[in-house]
Design a protein around this motif. Structure first.
Motif, mmCIF file in Angstrom:
data_model
loop_
_atom_site.group_PDB
_atom_site.id
_atom_site.type_symbol
_atom_site.label_atom_id
_atom_site.label_comp_id
_atom_site.label_asym_id
_atom_site.label_seq_id
_atom_site.Cartn_x
_atom_site.Cartn_y
_atom_site.Cartn_z
ATOM 1 N N LEU A 1 0.830 -1.200 0.000
ATOM 2 C CA LEU A 1 0.000 0.000 0.000
ATOM 3 C C LEU A 1 0.871 1.259 0.000
ATOM 4 O O LEU A 1 0.574 2.237 -0.704
ATOM 5 N N ASP A 2 1.962 1.234 0.772
ATOM 6 C CA ASP A 2 2.891 2.373 0.752
ATOM 7 C C ASP A 2 3.416 2.612 -0.655
ATOM 8 O O ASP A 2 3.525 3.749 -1.108
ATOM 9 N N GLU A 3 3.753 1.526 -1.338
ATOM 10 C CA GLU A 3 4.281 1.645 -2.701
ATOM 11 C C GLU A 3 3.208 2.216 -3.646
ATOM 12 O O GLU A 3 3.502 3.078 -4.472
ATOM 13 N N LEU A 4 1.965 1.747 -3.501
ATOM 14 C CA LEU A 4 0.894 2.248 -4.366
ATOM 15 C C LEU A 4 0.659 3.752 -4.138
ATOM 16 O O LEU A 4 0.530 4.525 -5.096
ATOM 17 N N LEU B 1 -6.845 6.105 0.237
ATOM 18 C CA LEU B 1 -5.843 5.046 0.460
ATOM 19 C C LEU B 1 -5.084 5.298 1.759
ATOM 20 O O LEU B 1 -4.769 4.358 2.508
ATOM 21 N N ALA B 2 -4.793 6.570 2.026
ATOM 22 C CA ALA B 2 -4.071 6.903 3.259
ATOM 23 C C ALA B 2 -4.910 6.551 4.486
ATOM 24 O O ALA B 2 -4.377 6.134 5.521
ATOM 25 N N LYS B 3 -6.236 6.685 4.379
ATOM 26 C CA LYS B 3 -7.103 6.296 5.501
ATOM 27 C C LYS B 3 -7.047 4.786 5.734
ATOM 28 O O LYS B 3 -7.021 4.331 6.876
ATOM 29 N N PHE B 4 -7.071 4.001 4.637
ATOM 30 C CA PHE B 4 -6.919 2.547 4.803
ATOM 31 C C PHE B 4 -5.566 2.235 5.462
ATOM 32 O O PHE B 4 -5.463 1.369 6.322
ATOM 33 N N THR C 1 3.234 -0.454 -9.338
ATOM 34 C CA THR C 1 3.509 -1.007 -8.007
ATOM 35 C C THR C 1 3.947 -2.463 -8.120
ATOM 36 O O THR C 1 4.950 -2.878 -7.539
ATOM 37 N N VAL C 2 3.200 -3.213 -8.888
ATOM 38 C CA VAL C 2 3.496 -4.636 -9.007
ATOM 39 C C VAL C 2 4.774 -4.851 -9.815
ATOM 40 O O VAL C 2 5.628 -5.652 -9.443
ATOM 41 N N LEU C 3 4.931 -4.107 -10.912
ATOM 42 C CA LEU C 3 6.126 -4.268 -11.744
ATOM 43 C C LEU C 3 7.384 -3.865 -10.974
ATOM 44 O O LEU C 3 8.442 -4.460 -11.147
ATOM 45 N N GLU C 4 7.244 -2.869 -10.134
ATOM 46 C CA GLU C 4 8.376 -2.366 -9.352
ATOM 47 C C GLU C 4 8.895 -3.427 -8.385
ATOM 48 O O GLU C 4 10.088 -3.639 -8.250
#
Lengths: 280, 280
Positions: free
Chosen positions: A243-246, B250-253, B195-198
């Protein structure tokens, strides 16, 4: 073979139909904490009969644990207490580290095979069960070397009859990979749905303007919190890393927009396009 | 009717087939800066013949501008310079504010109808064109009151023949709504792919583990930067507002995971589930 399925939802129910159709199971027994799930499952012929957990375990050659992952953590040690040396227990959960840590020292550890059939939809419950959910997908077997050979063989035959292929991972590796390819997709989808719901009060408009692109990106936002919150709880640390990366990737797009760095934006889209080579 | 389509990509090419099949067009002329697009389009029978822009405009009853939105901004004033009082010009772009601001004072403004057929796929180019792309979808007409009645009528007949229904918005309203339901979905998908590729260097693994959930969420990440960067450039301010909101969600999650506030996490998933009521 007699197969007892504990938790008759999307996955448990779909396995019921699939294993009966494939001929792997001659008799499917259903166990579920919610009587209405069992009634629906019998009406839809996902299972042949219902039993209590002790009865269902005693009667089975194979026991499939298909509850949300928090219930698995509670039920698996009890199942292993009850099974004998010829019975096989397997699960179908999305997180493995805590589950496997909890039974490492159990005397019947060898009877258990940790499985993760990578298949699902955004729907849940026995009404969502469908026969061809697993065909052509991958079933991940986790820490397979800790299972007795005959139990592993039974699990493999079961998922082969559902037309799945296999991949093998360790428990930490599995949970990290799933954080990347599955769990984060769900969080992204929930966040996107909340973003739109928060700002767009005019629901009719969303509906009209939502071309198929939006629909596919938020499809997973329909997923059940009863299933997903236990997964995020158990896989919290890996999910946080991803999630941090996203958030970081989104923040980079934000900075590029603010600076009007559209060349940089272009390059990063080109890089994202490489996902095409990986996915069908 | 003779229809000239400028820009024979996914949308232009699909309109070519669709309008010929529906009987709206008796002759389709293609104009494109890239000769290979024209060759492919003729081979695939998306267009009947190719012409230069001045020839194509002179020969047409209806001119459809279907290039990326940066080229539209450059070409539309020229098209309006060239057309007479019986010709209709329409576009199919995803952003309208800058485009319409640029021609507000043009003497032939009335001949232009700003349209946004809400249909597409993650693929691009004439090879991606398909006949049934538009059926059952919504075409948004923007600032329709600024178009001559007969031009508006022609545009409506054209998209009706492609089996679209209509919605009407002002230019600012359109661009804001599209930031929410379309543009942000693309950014979320690009970011997820990156994100996934990284992090996941093992591409085979992603492929094996990527159940359909991941596939649908990153589907849009295959979209072309040639199309999308001009859209983000033109709709920068609205996209930035929506992107801030997405990052905030996303930051709240993230905060809920850090604090292990799984009850709060559950409530927010339940709220996100409401998107189901809106989308089919």
């Amino acid at each position: 073979m007699t197969v007892t399925i504990i938790g008759i939802g999307l996955i448990g129910g779909s396995l019921g139909i699939t294993l009966k159709e494939s001929g792997f199971a001659t008799r499917i027994i259903g166990v579920d904490a919610r009587p209405e799930n069992l009634h629906k499952a019998i009406r839809r012929r996902l299972i042949d009969e219902e039993m209590s957990l002790p009865e269902g375990v005693a009667a089975a050659d194979v026991i499939i644990l298909a509850t949300p992952v928090d219930a698995m953590l509670r039920l698996l040690p009890e199942l292993l207490d009850r099974v004998g040396g010829k019975q096989t227990v397997l699960d179908v959960g999305s997180t493995k580290e805590l589950l496997l840590d909890a039974i490492d020292e159990h005397p019947n550890r060898g009877r258990f095979v940790a499985c993760h059939p990578m298949a699902g939809t955004e729907f849940s419950g026995p009404e969502a069960a469908v026969p061809k959910l697993f065909a052509g997908k991958t079933c991940v077997v986790i820490d397979g070397e800790r299972s007795d050979l005959d139990a592993l063989d039974t699990a493999r035959r079961l998922f082969t009859s559902a037309r799945m292929s296999f991949s093998y991972l360790g428990r930490k590796e599995h949970d990290l990979h799933c954080a990347y390819v599955s769990h984060i997709s769900h969080i992204a989808s929930f966040a996107l749905a909340l973003t739109v719901l928060e700002k767009e009060r005019d629901e009719q408009r969303i509906f009209e303007l939502a071309s198929s692109g939006f629909g596919s990106t938020v499809r997973l936002a329909k997923s059940s919190p009863d299933m997903w919150v236990p997964i995020f709880r158990q896989n919290r640390d890996h999910v946080l890393d991803v999630l941090d990366e996203l958030i970081e990737q989104l923040a980079k797009f934000r900075t590029q927009l603010i600076k009007r760095d559209f060349d940089g934006f272009y390059e990063r889209i080109e890089k994202a396009n490489q996902i095409e080579k990986i996915l069908k």
